[in-house]
Write a protein that holds these residues in place. Sequence first.
Motif, PDB file in Angstrom:
ATOM      1  N   ALA A  28       9.519  -4.506  -4.984  1.00  0.00           N
ATOM      2  CA  ALA A  28       9.979  -5.475  -3.997  1.00  0.00           C
ATOM      3  C   ALA A  28      10.933  -4.784  -3.037  1.00  0.00           C
ATOM      4  N   GLY A  29      10.592  -4.773  -1.752  1.00  0.00           N
ATOM      5  CA  GLY A  29      11.470  -4.138  -0.779  1.00  0.00           C
ATOM      6  C   GLY A  29      10.719  -3.676   0.446  1.00  0.00           C
ATOM      7  N   MET A  30      11.490  -3.338   1.487  1.00  0.00           N
ATOM      8  CA  MET A  30      10.914  -2.943   2.769  1.00  0.00           C
ATOM      9  C   MET A  30      10.785  -1.427   2.860  1.00  0.00           C
ATOM     10  N   ASP A  31       9.565  -0.966   3.056  1.00  0.00           N
ATOM     11  CA  ASP A  31       9.271   0.431   3.357  1.00  0.00           C
ATOM     12  C   ASP A  31       7.761   0.534   3.508  1.00  0.00           C
ATOM     13  N   ASN A  32       7.293   1.698   3.894  1.00  0.00           N
ATOM     14  CA  ASN A  32       5.856   1.909   4.063  1.00  0.00           C
ATOM     15  C   ASN A  32       5.229   2.240   2.711  1.00  0.00           C
ATOM     16  N   PRO A  33       4.380   1.375   2.166  1.00  0.00           N
ATOM     17  CA  PRO A  33       3.812   1.628   0.840  1.00  0.00           C
ATOM     18  C   PRO A  33       2.621   2.581   0.842  1.00  0.00           C
ATOM     19  N   ALA A  34       2.077   2.916   2.014  1.00  0.00           N
ATOM     20  CA  ALA A  34       0.821   3.674   2.081  1.00  0.00           C
ATOM     21  C   ALA A  34       0.845   4.975   1.276  1.00  0.00           C
ATOM     22  N   PRO A  35       1.869   5.841   1.409  1.00  0.00           N
ATOM     23  CA  PRO A  35       1.855   7.090   0.642  1.00  0.00           C
ATOM     24  C   PRO A  35       1.894   6.858  -0.866  1.00  0.00           C
ATOM     25  N   TYR A  36       2.521   5.764  -1.275  1.00  0.00           N
ATOM     26  CA  TYR A  36       2.677   5.484  -2.701  1.00  0.00           C
ATOM     27  C   TYR A  36       1.417   4.834  -3.278  1.00  0.00           C
ATOM     28  N   ARG A  37       0.727   4.072  -2.450  1.00  0.00           N
ATOM     29  CA  ARG A  37      -0.585   3.575  -2.869  1.00  0.00           C
ATOM     30  C   ARG A  37      -1.545   4.751  -3.070  1.00  0.00           C
ATOM     31  N   LYS A  38      -1.456   5.721  -2.175  1.00  0.00           N
ATOM     32  CA  LYS A  38      -2.309   6.911  -2.283  1.00  0.00           C
ATOM     33  C   LYS A  38      -1.983   7.685  -3.554  1.00  0.00           C
ATOM     34  N   LEU A  39      -0.691   7.828  -3.845  1.00  0.00           N
ATOM     35  CA  LEU A  39      -0.279   8.518  -5.065  1.00  0.00           C
ATOM     36  C   LEU A  39      -0.799   7.781  -6.297  1.00  0.00           C
ATOM     37  N   ALA A  40      -0.646   6.458  -6.304  1.00  0.00           N
ATOM     38  CA  ALA A  40      -1.109   5.658  -7.439  1.00  0.00           C
ATOM     39  C   ALA A  40      -2.614   5.795  -7.635  1.00  0.00           C
ATOM     40  N   ALA A  41      -3.351   5.788  -6.517  1.00  0.00           N
ATOM     41  CA  ALA A  41      -4.808   5.939  -6.600  1.00  0.00           C
ATOM     42  C   ALA A  41      -5.163   7.308  -7.167  1.00  0.00           C
ATOM     43  N   GLY A  42      -4.464   8.347  -6.730  1.00  0.00           N
ATOM     44  CA  GLY A  42      -4.729   9.696  -7.213  1.00  0.00           C
ATOM     45  C   GLY A  42      -4.439   9.871  -8.693  1.00  0.00           C
ATOM     46  N   LEU A  43      -3.515   9.033  -9.217  1.00  0.00           N
ATOM     47  CA  LEU A  43      -3.156   9.086 -10.633  1.00  0.00           C
ATOM     48  C   LEU A  43      -3.881   8.018 -11.452  1.00  0.00           C
ATOM     49  N   ASN A  44      -4.828   7.339 -10.789  1.00  0.00           N
ATOM     50  CA  ASN A  44      -5.661   6.318 -11.460  1.00  0.00           C
ATOM     51  C   ASN A  44      -4.865   5.126 -11.987  1.00  0.00           C
ATOM     52  N   VAL A  45      -3.798   4.753 -11.262  1.00  0.00           N
ATOM     53  CA  VAL A  45      -3.031   3.570 -11.647  1.00  0.00           C
ATOM     54  C   VAL A  45      -2.884   2.594 -10.482  1.00  0.00           C
ATOM     55  N   ALA A  46      -3.783   2.673  -9.514  1.00  0.00           N
ATOM     56  CA  ALA A  46      -3.681   1.803  -8.342  1.00  0.00           C
ATOM     57  C   ALA A  46      -3.655   0.328  -8.732  1.00  0.00           C
ATOM     58  N   GLU A  47      -4.440  -0.042  -9.748  1.00  0.00           N
ATOM     59  CA  GLU A  47      -4.491  -1.441 -10.168  1.00  0.00           C
ATOM     60  C   GLU A  47      -3.250  -1.857 -10.942  1.00  0.00           C
ATOM     61  N   ASN A  48      -2.427  -0.892 -11.308  1.00  0.00           N
ATOM     62  CA  ASN A  48      -1.214  -1.187 -12.081  1.00  0.00           C
ATOM     63  C   ASN A  48       0.048  -1.165 -11.225  1.00  0.00           C
ATOM     64  N   VAL A  49      -0.124  -1.030  -9.908  1.00  0.00           N
ATOM     65  CA  VAL A  49       1.025  -0.971  -8.994  1.00  0.00           C
ATOM     66  C   VAL A  49       0.818  -1.993  -7.882  1.00  0.00           C
ATOM     67  N   ARG A  50       1.854  -2.781  -7.624  1.00  0.00           N
ATOM     68  CA  ARG A  50       1.754  -3.795  -6.582  1.00  0.00           C
ATOM     69  C   ARG A  50       3.022  -3.771  -5.720  1.00  0.00           C
ATOM     70  N   PHE A  51       2.837  -3.793  -4.414  1.00  0.00           N
ATOM     71  CA  PHE A  51       3.948  -3.802  -3.461  1.00  0.00           C
ATOM     72  C   PHE A  51       4.068  -5.199  -2.874  1.00  0.00           C
ATOM     73  N   LEU A  52       5.229  -5.824  -3.052  1.00  0.00           N
ATOM     74  CA  LEU A  52       5.428  -7.205  -2.639  1.00  0.00           C
ATOM     75  C   LEU A  52       6.095  -7.337  -1.277  1.00  0.00           C
ATOM     76  N   GLY A  53       6.617  -6.242  -0.723  1.00  0.00           N
ATOM     77  CA  GLY A  53       7.369  -6.348   0.520  1.00  0.00           C
ATOM     78  C   GLY A  53       8.745  -6.934   0.270  1.00  0.00           C
ATOM     79  N   ALA A  54       9.454  -7.236   1.348  1.00  0.00           N
ATOM     80  CA  ALA A  54      10.800  -7.822   1.236  1.00  0.00           C
ATOM     81  C   ALA A  54      10.702  -9.212   0.623  1.00  0.00           C
ATOM     82  N   ARG A  55      11.620  -9.514  -0.296  1.00  0.00           N
ATOM     83  CA  ARG A  55      11.570 -10.787  -1.009  1.00  0.00           C
ATOM     84  C   ARG A  55      12.933 -11.467  -0.999  1.00  0.00           C
ATOM     85  N   ARG A  56      12.885 -12.783  -1.027  1.00  0.00           N
ATOM     86  CA  ARG A  56      14.108 -13.574  -1.146  1.00  0.00           C
ATOM     87  C   ARG A  56      14.255 -14.170  -2.547  1.00  0.00           C
ATOM     88  N   ASP A  57      13.327 -13.868  -3.445  1.00  0.00           N
ATOM     89  CA  ASP A  57      13.316 -14.460  -4.780  1.00  0.00           C
ATOM     90  C   ASP A  57      13.632 -13.433  -5.863  1.00  0.00           C
TER      91      ASP A  57
END
Length: 371
Positions: free
Chosen positions: A233-262
């Motif tokens: 949860a937070g503001m930043d560009n998730p693209a490089p980290y999605r790529k890293l997760a995909a390369g490590l075969n954990v893309a389905e185990n990582v989720r980026f929610l963006g900025a949150r108030r909850d």
Amino acid sequence: MKLAFCLFKYFPFGGLQKDFMNIVNECLARGYEVHAYVITWEGEIPEGLRVTRVPVSGLSNHKRYASFARRTIEHVKEEGYDAVVGFNKIPGLDVYFAADMSFAAKMKDRNFLYRLTDRYRTCMRLERSVFDKDLNTQILLLTEKEKSFYMKYYGTSPDRFHLIPPGISKACLPPEEPCKVRAEKRLELGIHPEAYVLLMVCTNFKIKGVARAIRALSALPSAIRSGSLLIVAGMDNPAPYRKLAAGLNVAENVRFLGARRDIPELLTASDLLLHPASIENTGTVLVEAIVAELPVLTTETCGYSFHVIRSDSGVVVPEPFDQQDLNRSLLYMIESENRIQWRENCRKYIAETDVFSSAQRVVDIIEKVAV
């Protein structure tokens, strides 16, 4: 009382910005006039707060900050405030809220050529304009971590430092029906009720250790990894980290929610707060997690990691950082039978420790300075 608050950038989700707004609201509640000077402002402006966006020049950040400092000093002198409070380092402050790590400390191992750069000289000049031994700026510290460095490097008098508690919102305390909140938040986010949820809350993915977290997740045994979910949860560009997760075969185990108030609800819905930062002067989210009775896995570099140690609410990975240490610690915490005890330790620590009154303490000090 008429106060000037100086901050480079305001946006709703930064840790420094939250502290800034809590202090603003406490001043307004006491009936004081508050005028904020900023370069940029994102989000709502509280009723009663006057905001001036200072026009600055320069293409680089350090030139823009120096320009802001010069022009803000001019404004402040014209207005005649009872006290000038800074949340970034600029000259002319009566009070400085020291949320950032010392620039001199970060740069002490850089080579001679770097010390000739305009960025180095500008940032050092701004820092010295707050900590120089001949000044009287009162310095509000969130941890004792760098006090000795400032005293040794700049000759800053020890009586200018004031240690203040973390400014944690009581909204982070466990709700009356935590199981219900946990189930509802997971349902809202489409998270399986039995998933082991690792939560990260941060606005700078690089220095807060998102890549480290993804690598640790990928190193878990397959049976545990398949039932684990890292949510960021937070503001930043998730693209490089999605790529890293995909390369490590954990893309389905990582989720980026963006900025949150909850964030309080996310803390309740999670099983572990993960914060393997490489640079972190404080780490407010560590204490938010302890308040929420959520075990913590973090790194020793975080200024607030001492709260995790004192409360015995999780694991602190030592410095120098080693990815294998983090990997082993994550697996240990997931498998450990101590999870109930860690939560109990959180509850006991918060019952005995003041982590809520930061804004009140800060304004008390501002009042004394302004007399």
